[in-house]
Design a protein around this motif. Structure first.
Motif, short mmCIF file in Angstrom:
data_model
loop_
_atom_site.label_atom_id
_atom_site.label_comp_id
_atom_site.label_asym_id
_atom_site.label_seq_id
_atom_site.Cartn_x
_atom_site.Cartn_y
_atom_site.Cartn_z
N TYR A 269 -23.85 7.04 50.94
CA TYR A 269 -23.29 6.67 49.64
C TYR A 269 -21.80 7.01 49.61
O TYR A 269 -21.28 7.71 50.48
CB TYR A 269 -24.05 7.32 48.47
N HIS A 270 -21.12 6.50 48.61
CA HIS A 270 -19.67 6.49 48.51
C HIS A 270 -19.03 7.86 48.75
O HIS A 270 -18.24 8.05 49.67
CB HIS A 270 -19.29 5.95 47.13
N ASP A 271 -19.37 8.84 47.92
CA ASP A 271 -18.67 10.12 48.00
C ASP A 271 -18.98 10.88 49.28
O ASP A 271 -18.15 11.65 49.77
CB ASP A 271 -19.01 10.99 46.79
N GLN A 272 -20.17 10.67 49.83
CA GLN A 272 -20.53 11.33 51.08
C GLN A 272 -19.56 10.95 52.19
O GLN A 272 -19.27 11.74 53.08
CB GLN A 272 -21.96 10.93 51.46
N ALA A 273 -19.03 9.72 52.13
CA ALA A 273 -18.08 9.24 53.13
C ALA A 273 -16.63 9.52 52.74
O ALA A 273 -15.82 9.94 53.58
CB ALA A 273 -18.27 7.74 53.34
N LEU A 274 -16.30 9.29 51.47
CA LEU A 274 -14.89 9.30 51.09
C LEU A 274 -14.33 10.70 50.86
O LEU A 274 -13.13 10.92 51.05
CB LEU A 274 -14.66 8.42 49.86
N ILE A 275 -15.16 11.65 50.46
CA ILE A 275 -14.64 13.00 50.25
C ILE A 275 -14.06 13.57 51.55
O ILE A 275 -12.93 14.07 51.55
CB ILE A 275 -15.70 13.92 49.64
N PRO A 276 -14.77 13.52 52.69
CA PRO A 276 -14.17 14.09 53.90
C PRO A 276 -12.92 13.37 54.37
O PRO A 276 -11.95 14.02 54.77
CB PRO A 276 -15.30 14.02 54.93
N VAL A 277 -12.90 12.04 54.34
CA VAL A 277 -11.72 11.35 54.86
C VAL A 277 -10.52 11.55 53.95
O VAL A 277 -9.38 11.70 54.42
CB VAL A 277 -12.01 9.85 55.11
N LYS A 278 -10.74 11.63 52.65
CA LYS A 278 -9.61 11.86 51.75
C LYS A 278 -9.15 13.31 51.78
O LYS A 278 -7.99 13.59 51.48
CB LYS A 278 -9.97 11.42 50.33
N THR A 279 -10.03 14.22 52.15
CA THR A 279 -9.62 15.60 52.33
C THR A 279 -8.77 15.76 53.58
O THR A 279 -7.76 16.46 53.58
CB THR A 279 -10.86 16.52 52.41
N LEU A 280 -9.17 15.09 54.65
CA LEU A 280 -8.50 15.24 55.94
C LEU A 280 -7.26 14.37 56.08
O LEU A 280 -6.34 14.71 56.83
CB LEU A 280 -9.47 14.93 57.07
N ALA A 281 -7.23 13.21 55.40
CA ALA A 281 -6.14 12.26 55.63
C ALA A 281 -5.79 11.52 54.35
O ALA A 281 -5.73 10.28 54.33
CB ALA A 281 -6.54 11.27 56.74
N PHE A 282 -5.53 12.27 53.29
CA PHE A 282 -5.36 11.64 51.98
C PHE A 282 -4.23 10.62 51.95
O PHE A 282 -4.37 9.53 51.39
CB PHE A 282 -5.11 12.72 50.92
N ASP A 283 -3.08 10.93 52.56
CA ASP A 283 -1.92 10.05 52.47
C ASP A 283 -1.88 8.98 53.56
O ASP A 283 -1.05 8.07 53.50
CB ASP A 283 -0.62 10.87 52.57
N ARG A 284 -2.75 9.08 54.56
CA ARG A 284 -2.65 8.17 55.70
C ARG A 284 -3.92 7.39 55.98
O ARG A 284 -3.97 6.64 56.96
CB ARG A 284 -2.21 8.95 56.95
N ALA A 285 -4.94 7.53 55.16
CA ALA A 285 -6.16 6.76 55.37
C ALA A 285 -5.92 5.29 54.99
O ALA A 285 -5.11 4.98 54.12
CB ALA A 285 -7.31 7.34 54.54
N VAL A 286 -6.64 4.42 55.68
CA VAL A 286 -6.50 2.98 55.47
C VAL A 286 -7.87 2.41 55.13
O VAL A 286 -8.88 2.74 55.76
CB VAL A 286 -5.97 2.28 56.75
N ASN A 287 -7.90 1.54 54.13
CA ASN A 287 -9.13 0.83 53.75
C ASN A 287 -9.20 -0.45 54.59
O ASN A 287 -8.29 -1.27 54.55
CB ASN A 287 -9.08 0.50 52.26
N VAL A 288 -10.29 -0.59 55.35
CA VAL A 288 -10.47 -1.75 56.22
C VAL A 288 -11.74 -2.47 55.80
O VAL A 288 -12.77 -1.83 55.59
CB VAL A 288 -10.60 -1.34 57.70
N THR A 289 -11.69 -3.79 55.67
CA THR A 289 -12.89 -4.56 55.39
C THR A 289 -13.36 -5.21 56.69
O THR A 289 -12.68 -6.06 57.26
CB THR A 289 -12.64 -5.65 54.34
N LEU A 290 -14.54 -4.78 57.15
CA LEU A 290 -15.16 -5.35 58.34
C LEU A 290 -16.13 -6.45 57.94
O LEU A 290 -16.55 -6.54 56.78
CB LEU A 290 -15.91 -4.25 59.11
N GLY A 291 -16.49 -7.29 58.88
CA GLY A 291 -17.47 -8.33 58.62
C GLY A 291 -16.89 -9.63 58.12
O GLY A 291 -17.62 -10.61 57.93
#
Length: 335
Positions: A269-291
């Motif tokens: 689910y959403h927060d299970q994925a986004l909390i760690p990546v935003k904690t580790l790379a808040f200013d440099r994370a990129v949203n990618v749409t696959l498929g």
């Protein structure tokens, strides 16, 4: 990369124009690929002046953008005049934002651009104008459908530190649990594995798949979904030849040693994925749409109306989105 990237304006009253201008000004230091901005040239010139930036703008066609990029920010008009001011969307906002997205996709499909990079939109503004899609991702899937059914869009949050994919996305937690299924996990993971091979050039992607419940269910003591839904999906994926591990306790998946064992984490689910990546790379994370049948990336932040036009917006995530789009759009090396 021979073709430029198509960068959308996003919500004109937000920070999209600010970070686009800043990214172009920092093009030499950040070594970003050539792009053109889809929008209203007069509006962009006024925003640059309000920010105190000296930016040379060039009206171009997409095919002219790469040649002009070093000397001027290439702008491709969409026919939508913008009158919105920083922090204050108006009736011109939605047509400008939607028109830029439509044209960016059309340019990539026609072979004029290598990939789509989208600046943040304000969904509430679009809804007031009659926009029928839940958000960017679903609209892009509709635009990419061609004559067949709409593709299944998969959201990846990527950074140099961590890449994550939520299997269920923008749903209340109760609805996310109800939607979770073996079939959804399998279809999502297949899209992720294929994208990591084709676009990230990872020959044998390693997927770490989380459990749903605390401690991945404690062998059924804290929930049964790991046994009934997630484990069967992992067995199917392994049968496909995909290196998939799990179900793993989410609370031990994201420390440094654990991250070294996989290329992407699939979370339930959403927060299970986004909390760690935003904690580790808040200013440099990129949203990618696959498929999708084209590459699409985006900064992993919103419109930030409160700082639009102030000069305080950080272009780091957009710069990473431009770099990643170029990397993903590059052809595979000869085997």
């Amino acid at each position: 990369m021979s073709k430029p990237l198509a960068l959308t304006l996003g919500e004109p009253a937000g920070i999209g124009p600010d970070i686009a201008l800043a990214a172009w000004l920092g093009r030499a230091q950040s070594q970003i690929p050539a792009f053109y901005l889809l929008g209203d040239r007069d509006f962009l010139q006024a925003r640059a002046a309000a920010l105190g930036l000296t930016v040379q703008l060039a009206d171009v066609t997409p095919d002219q953008a790469a040649a002009r990029f070093a000397e001027a920010l290439p702008v491709v008009g969409t026919g939508h005049r913008v009158t919105a001011t920083p922090g204050h969307p108006d009736a011109s906002s939605a047509p400008a934002a939607i028109g830029a997205i439509r044209q960016a996709v059309a340019d990539v499909v026609a072979g004029h651009a290598a990939a789509v990079v989208t600046n943040p939109i304000a969904k509430s503004v679009l809804y007031q104008a009659g926009f029928k899609h839940p958000g960017h991702t679903e609209f892009l899937a509709e635009l990419g459908r061609g004559e067949g059914p709409a593709p299944q869009p998969v959201m990846m949050l990527w950074s140099q530190t961590l890449a994550v994919v939520p299997v269920t996305i923008h749903l209340p937690l109760r609805a996310a649990i109800a939607q979770l299924s073996t079939e959804l996990i399998v279809s999502t993971a297949r899209i992720v594995a294929d994208a990591l091979k084709r676009h990230m050039k990872i020959a044998a992607p390693r997927l770490a798949i989380s459990g749903l419940n605390p401690h991945a269910g404690e062998n059924g003591g804290l929930g049964s979904e790991e046994h009934s839904i997630i484990a069967p999906a992992i067995e199917i994926l392994r049968g496909d030849g995909i290196d998939a591990r799990g179900p793993l306790p989410a609370d031990t998946m994201f420390h440094e040693a654990a991250r070294a064992t996989y290329d992407c984490a699939l979370c339930m689910y959403h927060d299970q994925a986004l909390i760690p990546v935003k904690t580790l790379a808040f200013d440099r994370a990129v949203n990618v749409t696959l498929g999708l049948p084209f590459v699409r990336t985006s900064p992993d932040h919103g419109t930030a109306f409160d700082i639009a036009g102030s000069g305080r917006a950080d272009p780091s995530s957009l710069i990473e989105a431009l770099r990643l789009a170029a990397r993903m759009a590059a052809p595979l090396p000869p085997s």
